[in-house]
Design an enzyme around this catalytic site. Structure first.
Site, short mmCIF file in Angstrom:
data_model
loop_
_atom_site.label_atom_id
_atom_site.label_comp_id
_atom_site.label_asym_id
_atom_site.label_seq_id
_atom_site.Cartn_x
_atom_site.Cartn_y
_atom_site.Cartn_z
CE LYS A 14 -2.24 -1.02 3.87
NZ LYS A 14 -1.71 -2.37 4.23
NE ARG A 89 -4.95 -0.98 9.58
CZ ARG A 89 -3.92 -0.29 9.10
NH1 ARG A 89 -4.03 0.97 8.83
NH2 ARG A 89 -2.76 -0.90 8.89
NE ARG A 128 6.91 -2.21 6.23
CZ ARG A 128 5.59 -2.16 6.16
NH1 ARG A 128 5.01 -1.60 5.10
NH2 ARG A 128 4.83 -2.66 7.10
NE ARG A 161 5.38 0.17 10.10
CZ ARG A 161 4.22 0.12 9.47
NH1 ARG A 161 4.12 0.63 8.25
NH2 ARG A 161 3.17 -0.43 10.01
NE ARG A 172 1.39 -4.25 11.17
CZ ARG A 172 2.50 -4.16 10.45
NH1 ARG A 172 3.63 -4.71 10.87
NH2 ARG A 172 2.49 -3.52 9.31
P1 AMP Z 1 0.07 1.20 8.80
O1 AMP Z 1 1.21 2.14 8.65
O2 AMP Z 1 -1.09 1.53 7.91
O3 AMP Z 1 0.48 -0.24 8.71
O4 AMP Z 1 -0.49 1.41 10.30
C1 AMP Z 1 0.34 1.14 11.42
C2 AMP Z 1 -0.51 1.00 12.67
O5 AMP Z 1 -1.22 2.22 12.93
C3 AMP Z 1 -1.60 -0.08 12.61
O6 AMP Z 1 -1.11 -1.38 12.92
C4 AMP Z 1 -2.56 0.44 13.69
O7 AMP Z 1 -2.05 0.20 15.00
C5 AMP Z 1 -2.51 1.95 13.47
N1 AMP Z 1 -3.53 2.38 12.48
C6 AMP Z 1 -3.30 2.92 11.24
N2 AMP Z 1 -4.46 3.18 10.61
C7 AMP Z 1 -5.45 2.79 11.45
C8 AMP Z 1 -6.87 2.77 11.37
N3 AMP Z 1 -7.51 3.20 10.27
N4 AMP Z 1 -7.57 2.30 12.44
C9 AMP Z 1 -6.94 1.87 13.56
N5 AMP Z 1 -5.61 1.82 13.69
C10 AMP Z 1 -4.86 2.28 12.65
#
Ligand code: AMP
Length: 216
Positions: A14, A89, A128, A161, A172
């Site tokens: 993404k 999400r 990553r 990360r 996740r």
């Molecule tokens: P990402 O960078 O999109 O993988 O997001 C990293 C982390 O941020 C996720 O594992 C969640 O803990 C939090 N997060 C990001 N977007 C959301 C969302 N829309 N709803 C809830 N938690 C989120």
């Protein structure tokens, strides 16, 4: 008008595809994950609230996340399109997004769903590396930086990360399976989804995305 969502399991690509889409279509990239990570590094109130959830791989509560996106999507730079990455999400988030975008006349025009089997995700996640400053992401084999360990854009040393551990990935993936996957059906019903094979090369995935957008 490109009012877009990109979705898919963690590691589906993404972030990588988002970088290409926003550059090609000149629309803002709204990544809730990036917004949370920035808040954490700046030690803001939002960062303090979100930190423990993110570290463990759990979702941040809906009320926090929805409030953040409402504020961001209402900004002026989203009037000619936007790309939401990592939001919604949950069904509750998707419903809130539907109501909000209707209210402000910025309804979603396409949902890009990157399809990937779970076996390939662990390898992608463990290889990553990301830039803590500009958020760019790299892969040790398929998307190497020009200079090892250094961000191409801003020359900052790359890091892994904190939630790219196998333990957090399990959480996740579980959150994805239980809470996010039902959104596919939600957007299928709205006739908005375009499934794209996320296991192809970066350029081939992007070429499919462009075709989907040009068909709009
Ligand atoms: P990402 O960078 O999109 O993988 O997001 C990293 C982390 O941020 C996720 O594992 C969640 O803990 C939090 N997060 C990001 N977007 C959301 C969302 N829309 N709803 C809830 N938690 C989120």
């Amino acid at each position: 008008m490109h009012n877009l969502i990109i979705m898919g399991p963690p590691g589906a690509g993404k972030g990588t595809q988002s970088e290409k889409i926003v550059a090609a279509y000149n629309i803002p990239h709204i990544s809730t994950g990036d917004m949370f990570r920035e808040a954490i590094s700046k030690k803001t109130e939002l960062g303090t609230k979100a930190e423990s959830y993110i570290k463990s791989g759990a979702l941040v509560p809906d009320e926090i996340t929805i409030g953040l996106v409402k504020e961001r999507l209402s900004m002026d730079d989203c009037k000619n399109g936007y790309l939401l990455d990592g939001f919604p999400r949950t069904i509750l988030q998707a419903e809130a997004l539907r109501d909000l975008t209707k209210e402000i006349g910025r309804e979603v025009t396409l949902v890009i769903n990157l399809v990937c089997d779970y076996e390939s995700l662990a390898g992608r996640i463990s290889q990553r590396r990301v830039c803590p400053k500009c958020g760019a992401s790299y892969h040790l084999v398929t998307k190497k930086p020009e200079v090892e360990g250094i961000c191409d854009n801003c020359k900052t040393p790359l890091i892994q990360r904190e939630d790219d551990t196998m333990e957090a990935l399990k959480t996740r993936l579980n959150a994805y399976e239980m809470k996010t996957k039902p959104l596919i059906e939600f957007y299928e019903k709205e006739n908005l989804i375009k499934n794209i094979d996320g296991l192809q090369s970066i350029d081939d995935v992007f070429s499919d995305i462009k075709k989907a957008l040009e068909g709009k």
